[in-house]
Design a protein around this motif. Sequence first.
Motif, PDB file in Angstrom:
ATOM      1  N   ALA A  87      25.094 -32.446 147.618  1.00  0.00           N
ATOM      2  CA  ALA A  87      23.752 -33.066 146.841  1.00  0.00           C
ATOM      3  C   ALA A  87      22.839 -32.156 147.750  1.00  0.00           C
ATOM      4  N   THR A  88      22.844 -32.767 149.360  1.00  0.00           N
ATOM      5  CA  THR A  88      21.908 -31.783 150.133  1.00  0.00           C
ATOM      6  C   THR A  88      21.618 -30.244 150.349  1.00  0.00           C
ATOM      7  N   GLY A  89      22.962 -29.673 150.250  1.00  0.00           N
ATOM      8  CA  GLY A  89      22.628 -28.074 149.523  1.00  0.00           C
ATOM      9  C   GLY A  89      21.699 -28.381 148.042  1.00  0.00           C
ATOM     10  N   ARG A  90      21.839 -29.002 147.383  1.00  0.00           N
ATOM     11  CA  ARG A  90      21.099 -28.718 145.723  1.00  0.00           C
ATOM     12  C   ARG A  90      19.455 -29.360 146.432  1.00  0.00           C
ATOM     13  N   GLN A  91      19.950 -30.149 147.053  1.00  0.00           N
ATOM     14  CA  GLN A  91      18.266 -31.052 147.637  1.00  0.00           C
ATOM     15  C   GLN A  91      17.374 -29.533 148.176  1.00  0.00           C
ATOM     16  N   ASN A  92      18.304 -29.011 148.407  1.00  0.00           N
ATOM     17  CA  ASN A  92      17.184 -27.599 150.119  1.00  0.00           C
ATOM     18  C   ASN A  92      17.636 -26.889 149.857  1.00  0.00           C
ATOM     19  N   LYS A  93      17.823 -26.507 148.519  1.00  0.00           N
ATOM     20  CA  LYS A  93      18.012 -25.689 147.630  1.00  0.00           C
ATOM     21  C   LYS A  93      19.428 -24.168 148.402  1.00  0.00           C
ATOM     22  N   VAL A  94      19.941 -24.602 149.010  1.00  0.00           N
ATOM     23  CA  VAL A  94      20.687 -23.878 149.681  1.00  0.00           C
ATOM     24  C   VAL A  94      22.813 -23.886 148.982  1.00  0.00           C
ATOM     25  N   PRO A  95      23.099 -23.223 148.590  1.00  0.00           N
ATOM     26  CA  PRO A  95      24.110 -23.175 147.313  1.00  0.00           C
ATOM     27  C   PRO A  95      25.115 -23.511 149.212  1.00  0.00           C
ATOM     28  N   LEU A  96      26.029 -24.671 149.304  1.00  0.00           N
ATOM     29  CA  LEU A  96      27.127 -25.080 150.228  1.00  0.00           C
ATOM     30  C   LEU A  96      27.828 -24.592 149.130  1.00  0.00           C
ATOM     31  N   GLU A  97      29.107 -24.450 149.923  1.00  0.00           N
ATOM     32  CA  GLU A  97      30.247 -24.209 149.477  1.00  0.00           C
ATOM     33  C   GLU A  97      31.163 -25.537 150.360  1.00  0.00           C
ATOM     34  N   LEU A  98      31.723 -26.617 149.117  1.00  0.00           N
ATOM     35  CA  LEU A  98      32.717 -27.323 149.781  1.00  0.00           C
ATOM     36  C   LEU A  98      34.136 -27.767 149.352  1.00  0.00           C
ATOM     37  N   VAL A  99      34.630 -27.702 150.392  1.00  0.00           N
ATOM     38  CA  VAL A  99      36.469 -27.682 150.717  1.00  0.00           C
ATOM     39  C   VAL A  99      36.407 -29.104 151.186  1.00  0.00           C
ATOM     40  N   ASN A 100      37.040 -29.602 150.661  1.00  0.00           N
ATOM     41  CA  ASN A 100      37.756 -31.104 150.874  1.00  0.00           C
ATOM     42  C   ASN A 100      38.464 -30.983 151.410  1.00  0.00           C
ATOM     43  N   THR A 101      39.015 -31.025 153.274  1.00  0.00           N
ATOM     44  CA  THR A 101      40.357 -30.165 153.398  1.00  0.00           C
ATOM     45  C   THR A 101      39.585 -31.326 155.301  1.00  0.00           C
ATOM     46  N   SER A 102      41.133 -31.300 155.941  1.00  0.00           N
ATOM     47  CA  SER A 102      40.864 -31.183 157.573  1.00  0.00           C
ATOM     48  C   SER A 102      40.672 -30.292 158.452  1.00  0.00           C
ATOM     49  N   LEU A 103      39.625 -29.941 159.388  1.00  0.00           N
ATOM     50  CA  LEU A 103      39.360 -29.099 159.566  1.00  0.00           C
ATOM     51  C   LEU A 103      39.020 -27.889 158.599  1.00  0.00           C
ATOM     52  N   ALA A 104      40.190 -26.673 159.629  1.00  0.00           N
ATOM     53  CA  ALA A 104      39.489 -25.439 158.165  1.00  0.00           C
ATOM     54  C   ALA A 104      41.062 -25.333 157.507  1.00  0.00           C
ATOM     55  N   ASP A 105      42.068 -26.181 156.578  1.00  0.00           N
ATOM     56  CA  ASP A 105      43.336 -26.605 157.380  1.00  0.00           C
ATOM     57  C   ASP A 105      43.528 -25.596 155.534  1.00  0.00           C
ATOM     58  N   ASN A 106      42.954 -24.857 154.716  1.00  0.00           N
ATOM     59  CA  ASN A 106      43.019 -24.133 153.930  1.00  0.00           C
ATOM     60  C   ASN A 106      42.659 -23.153 153.490  1.00  0.00           C
ATOM     61  N   LEU A 107      41.816 -22.633 155.069  1.00  0.00           N
ATOM     62  CA  LEU A 107      40.607 -21.330 154.731  1.00  0.00           C
ATOM     63  C   LEU A 107      41.139 -20.354 155.655  1.00  0.00           C
ATOM     64  N   LEU A 108      42.071 -20.831 156.765  1.00  0.00           N
ATOM     65  CA  LEU A 108      42.507 -19.658 157.505  1.00  0.00           C
ATOM     66  C   LEU A 108      42.979 -18.755 156.745  1.00  0.00           C
ATOM     67  N   ALA A 109      43.499 -18.552 155.997  1.00  0.00           N
ATOM     68  CA  ALA A 109      44.669 -16.818 155.767  1.00  0.00           C
ATOM     69  C   ALA A 109      43.261 -15.596 154.539  1.00  0.00           C
ATOM     70  N   ARG A 110      42.529 -16.751 154.420  1.00  0.00           N
ATOM     71  CA  ARG A 110      40.814 -15.941 153.545  1.00  0.00           C
ATOM     72  C   ARG A 110      39.947 -15.732 154.371  1.00  0.00           C
ATOM     73  N   LEU A 111      39.900 -16.393 155.561  1.00  0.00           N
ATOM     74  CA  LEU A 111      38.890 -16.454 156.554  1.00  0.00           C
ATOM     75  C   LEU A 111      38.912 -15.915 157.861  1.00  0.00           C
ATOM     76  N   HIS A 112      40.282 -14.669 157.689  1.00  0.00           N
ATOM     77  CA  HIS A 112      40.697 -14.831 158.862  1.00  0.00           C
ATOM     78  C   HIS A 112      39.847 -13.483 159.595  1.00  0.00           C
ATOM     79  N   LYS A 113      39.879 -13.937 161.704  1.00  0.00           N
ATOM     80  CA  LYS A 113      37.997 -13.289 161.738  1.00  0.00           C
ATOM     81  C   LYS A 113      37.334 -12.598 161.248  1.00  0.00           C
ATOM     82  N   SER A 114      37.378 -13.586 160.044  1.00  0.00           N
ATOM     83  CA  SER A 114      35.761 -12.963 159.384  1.00  0.00           C
ATOM     84  C   SER A 114      34.270 -13.832 158.837  1.00  0.00           C
ATOM     85  N   VAL A 115      34.456 -15.369 160.360  1.00  0.00           N
ATOM     86  CA  VAL A 115      33.152 -15.929 160.133  1.00  0.00           C
ATOM     87  C   VAL A 115      32.363 -15.892 161.638  1.00  0.00           C
ATOM     88  N   ASP A 116      31.489 -15.632 161.132  1.00  0.00           N
ATOM     89  CA  ASP A 116      29.982 -15.275 162.015  1.00  0.00           C
ATOM     90  C   ASP A 116      29.322 -16.280 163.056  1.00  0.00           C
TER      91      ASP A 116
END
Length: 219
Positions: A87-116
């Motif tokens: 909702a805050t992203g929408r309010q501020n016109k920012v496309p925040l992509e939310l993942v309901n998970t602990s830490l980055a548990d569901n994102l490690l393979a997808r984002l390996h060495k790619s987060v700036d």
Amino acid sequence: MIPTPDLSHLRAEDYEHVYEPAEDTFILLDALEQDAEELTSMRALVSLEIGSGSGCVSSFLSSIIGPSAVLYLCTDINPRACDCSTATGRQNKVPLELVNTSLADNLLARLHKSVDIVLFNPPYVPTVHHEASVAQVNRDIGGSWAGGHDGMQITDRFFPQVDSLLAPHGRFYLVAVAQNNIPHIQQRMQQDYGMGSKVVLQRRAGREHLSVIRFMRIR
């Protein structure tokens, strides 16, 4: 001065379950603003905030580097926090992509060495181990502050993940308090993961002595 994101859409009942921005939030915003020129010149493609809560921090980051230039990913173990961040992203016109998970548990393979840019204002308050564990299981507001022994129970779990996630020239911003033993954190991150660090901002807020540590790879 970059304005704080608009949070007027959030109500008192939201803050009964989701962490309301406070001094630890604002010191992280100030550290990002302090680094604004360097963050802009990075030409970042992916940002990841762990435990986004209200969505204030990632929305603020977008004010520095642009709402459409970056994939703004956010995670939170608390489903209500995910809703508030969206909702805050929408309010501020920012496309925040939310993942309901602990830490980055569901994102490690997808984002390996790619987060700036990695952002983490963790549950840093020292508590008994059981209190921190129950707070994580309950997935409610207690998970935003209960940090277990020396306040590092959750943060310690994330350090191997940030090593897996952070791009070669990426930056990791971490909020910590004196009880977390900041020199030990810095030493550990350099020895175990080859990340140099600098305490870029410090501030006393009541009984808390807050710091923001910036980590970057040196090998």
